[in-house]
Design a protein around this motif. Structure first.
Motif, mmCIF file in Angstrom:
data_model
loop_
_atom_site.group_PDB
_atom_site.id
_atom_site.type_symbol
_atom_site.label_atom_id
_atom_site.label_comp_id
_atom_site.label_asym_id
_atom_site.label_seq_id
_atom_site.Cartn_x
_atom_site.Cartn_y
_atom_site.Cartn_z
ATOM 1 N N CYS B 161 -24.327 -28.165 -57.031
ATOM 2 C CA CYS B 161 -24.409 -28.930 -55.796
ATOM 3 C C CYS B 161 -24.172 -27.985 -54.619
ATOM 4 C CB CYS B 161 -23.373 -30.061 -55.796
ATOM 5 S SG CYS B 161 -21.678 -29.540 -55.494
ATOM 6 N N GLY B 162 -24.160 -28.530 -53.435
ATOM 7 C CA GLY B 162 -24.008 -27.683 -52.252
ATOM 8 C C GLY B 162 -22.570 -27.300 -51.944
ATOM 9 N N GLY B 163 -21.652 -27.714 -52.777
ATOM 10 C CA GLY B 163 -20.250 -27.426 -52.475
ATOM 11 C C GLY B 163 -19.676 -26.258 -53.246
ATOM 12 N N SER B 164 -20.489 -25.688 -54.127
ATOM 13 C CA SER B 164 -20.026 -24.593 -54.959
ATOM 14 C C SER B 164 -19.794 -23.335 -54.120
ATOM 15 C CB SER B 164 -21.095 -24.329 -56.022
ATOM 16 O OG SER B 164 -20.927 -23.071 -56.596
ATOM 17 N N GLN B 165 -18.619 -22.768 -54.204
ATOM 18 C CA GLN B 165 -18.348 -21.582 -53.396
ATOM 19 C C GLN B 165 -17.419 -20.601 -54.107
ATOM 20 O OE1 GLN B 165 -17.626 -22.563 -49.218
ATOM 21 N NE2 GLN B 165 -19.352 -21.187 -48.954
ATOM 22 N N ASP B 166 -17.746 -19.338 -54.003
ATOM 23 C CA ASP B 166 -16.958 -18.274 -54.638
ATOM 24 C C ASP B 166 -16.684 -18.553 -56.110
ATOM 25 O OD1 ASP B 166 -16.801 -17.053 -52.122
ATOM 26 O OD2 ASP B 166 -15.009 -18.213 -51.602
ATOM 27 N N GLY B 167 -17.637 -19.182 -56.751
ATOM 28 C CA GLY B 167 -17.472 -19.453 -58.177
ATOM 29 C C GLY B 167 -16.607 -20.655 -58.490
ATOM 30 N N GLU B 170 -16.246 -27.481 -55.739
ATOM 31 C CA GLU B 170 -15.840 -27.997 -54.431
ATOM 32 C C GLU B 170 -14.572 -28.835 -54.523
ATOM 33 O OE1 GLU B 170 -19.019 -30.550 -52.872
ATOM 34 O OE2 GLU B 170 -17.908 -32.276 -53.542
ATOM 35 N N GLN B 180 -21.927 -22.269 -61.669
ATOM 36 C CA GLN B 180 -21.793 -20.829 -61.466
ATOM 37 C C GLN B 180 -21.711 -20.152 -62.845
ATOM 38 O OE1 GLN B 180 -21.112 -18.853 -58.289
ATOM 39 N NE2 GLN B 180 -21.756 -17.276 -59.760
#
Ligand code: SF4
Ligand code: SF4
Lengths: 308, 222
Positions: B161-167, B170, B180
């Protein structure tokens, strides 16, 4: 400009499109949505109505879309897969089409743990790619997911969202490709603050030829204060606000914060407009809809194409 | 294995409040491995209950037993002769064990001493993590051995989804984003092009959405 499929016409005739977001109220009063619509009327080609944004309960997107439509605006129905299963989603798709709502934006939705009902049971029966595919199947093949024939196909212009700033970055354009393959014809991006990264993503989009298959609308959000910049940087999943912008917002006196926010926003619009493949902008002025006409005017986009 | 947590002690004390004599039953399988319902934990909980009730001036008698498996009639039935005289049975097995005791001894009040959480693995000593929701139609062949149904907070089959960040997911930054992990693995296997395939909506009727599930192996029945 209020023809039902105005957005599709504007985009397919090669005009630079402007859409804006409008959050429905946390109550049953239709006036607030009419008021917000009033700010936007004449400045944008279509208006997104969010679907229980940030998982906070609000007036239904469908109802608010109809209110806007009656007020002479063209709505874009946002639909998340968080709260409804495929039965409810397909039923709403038919309902939207029957009401003359012609634009639909398919997304997964923020997780309910961020909202006002963190203990809610979520659904996630299908995902956002599958929702795009569902709308396309209903429209083009005239059948439900279950296989039965639809009597009276829904006519819809299908959109999706993409976040160029989420990870893993290397598949962000591929993910858009998937949504386009599923049937999306326009895409609105997450708020762009890091233009350089957005440009890199657009290069990947162009390499895959996606800008020729779907219209990319660049997400724009005006910041009201350094606090908002910091909050978006630190607390909103998938948001990329570079330090220099936070510092820039903080460097001006309080009474000039909004002015600075708009200045940054206009510069961002100029920059993204120059990027090949960007077909328009999508303005998300969160609880600040009244500023949209100023932004549109400031960006030299005030004269909206009149599509017969 | 099935992972459980002990219920808060005060909740347990509240449940056994009307009782003067209870039987505390543990399980030697998962409940033991996840250090919540084995003989050791049973003994500890029993003495805690006795002590608390003693200080309250309302002593309680707590007997303990630990079954080989509490989810199996073979062991649960064997309790038959020893069930009399107890005001309640306090089970510290998973929800399956607790229910089998209740089913087998309809006249008995059966109380849960644990909150049954999930099916998972031991990540490291003292850390357990969810891996499977028993959806009944495994997709691990298409997702590089990483379960998006369970490990993605939105059960996305075409993620992320669009909330995935730095592995991270969200949801929380101590939780890896399942997608990831899947993408990393696809990359490592040189199969990133497989990411382009659209996974169609799945049939959840093999999952709990199809109602309570049952498995019958005619060849094993006697
Ligand atoms: S796909 Fe289903 S069966 Fe396979 S690991 Fe995930 S939940 Fe378990
Ligand atoms: S961040 Fe990753 S794991 Fe979390 S909901 Fe999104 S795709 Fe699923």
């Amino acid at each position: 400009m209020t023809a039902p499929d105005n957005l599709e016409k504007v985009l397919s005739r090669g005009h630079f499109a402007v859409t804006a977001e409008c959050g429905p109220p946390r109550g049953a009063d239709p006036e607030s949505i009419r008021r917000k619509g009033g700010y936007l009327k004449g400045s944008v080609d279509a208006v997104n109505v969010t679907d229980n944004q940030t998982a906070v309960v609000r007036m239904s997107s469908m109802a608010a879309c109809l209110i806007l439509k009656e007020a002479g605006l063209e709505p874009i129905l946002q639909m998340t897969v968080r709260d409804r299963n495929r039965i409810a989603l397909q039923s709403d798709i038919l309902g939207a089409a029957a009401l003359g709502i012609r634009n639909i934006l398919c997304l997964s939705g923020d997780h309910q743990s961020f909202g006002d009902h963190p203990g809610a049971k979520n659904v996630h029966d299908i995902d956002s790619v599958q929702l795009v595919d569902t709308v396309r199947t209903m429209r083009d093949e005239g059948r439900f997911l279950g296989g039965d024939e639809i009597k009276g196909r829904p006519e819809l212009f299908i959109g999706c969202v993409e976040n160029p700033f989420a990870d893993p970055f290397e598949i962000r354009a591929l993910r858009l490709a998937k949504k386009i393959k599923a049937g999306a014809r326009f895409v609105q991006t997450q708020c762009i603050f890091n233009v350089e990264k957005f440009a890199r993503w657009m290069a990947m989009v162009r390499d895959l030829g996606l800008h020729e298959k779907a219209f990319v609308l660049a997400g724009i959000t005006p910041m009201k204060s350094p606090g908002m910049a910091r909050y978006m940087k630190n607390s909103v999943p998938g948001m990329d606000v570079p330090d220099h912008l936070v510092e820039r917002m903080a460097s001006v006196p309080k009474e000039r914060h909004r002015e600075e926010g708009i200045a940054i926003c206009l510069e961002t619009i100029e920059e993204v407009k120059a990027i090949e493949g960007v077909a328009g902008i999508h303005i998300m002025a969160i609880e600040w809809e009244e500023i949209v006409p100023d932004i549109v005017r400031g960006a030299g986009l005030k004269t909206r194409p009149q599509e017969p | 294995m099935i992972v459980a947590d002990r219920k808060p002690f005060d909740e347990i004390i509240g449940m056994v409040a009307p009782c003067e004599r209870i039987l505390l039953i543990g399980c030697n399988e998962c409940a033991t491995v996840c250090a919540v319902g084995g003989a050791k934990e049973g003994a500890l909980l029993a003495s805690q209950i006795r002590m608390r009730r003693h200080t309250e001036g309302r002593p309680i008698e707590v007997d303990e037993k630990t079954l080989e498996r509490q989810c199996d009639p073979e062991y649960v039935n064997a309790l038959a002769g020893t069930m009399d005289g107890y005001d309640a049975i306090l089970s510290i097995a998973c929800g399956c064990g607790i229910q089998l005791i209740a089913e087998t001894y309809p006249g008995k009040r059966v109380l849960p001493g644990v909150n049954t959480r999930f099916m998972g693995i031991t990540e490291e000593h003292g850390i357990w993590a969810e891996r499977c929701q028993g959806c009944g139609n495994c997709v691990l062949d298409r997702t590089c051995g990483i379960c998006p149904i369970t490990r993605c907070a939105k059960s996305i089959l075409n993620g992320p989804c669009g909330g995935s960040q730095d592995g991270k997911c969200e949801l929380r930054n101590d939780t890896p984003c399942a997608w990831q992990l899947i993408i990393d693995r696809l990359g490592a296997l040189g199969e990133l092009d497989r990411y382009g395939e659209i996974e169609k909506p799945r049939d959840w009727s093999s999952s709990r959405d199809g109602g309570p599930r049952r498995r019958v192996r005619e060849d094993m029945r006697i």
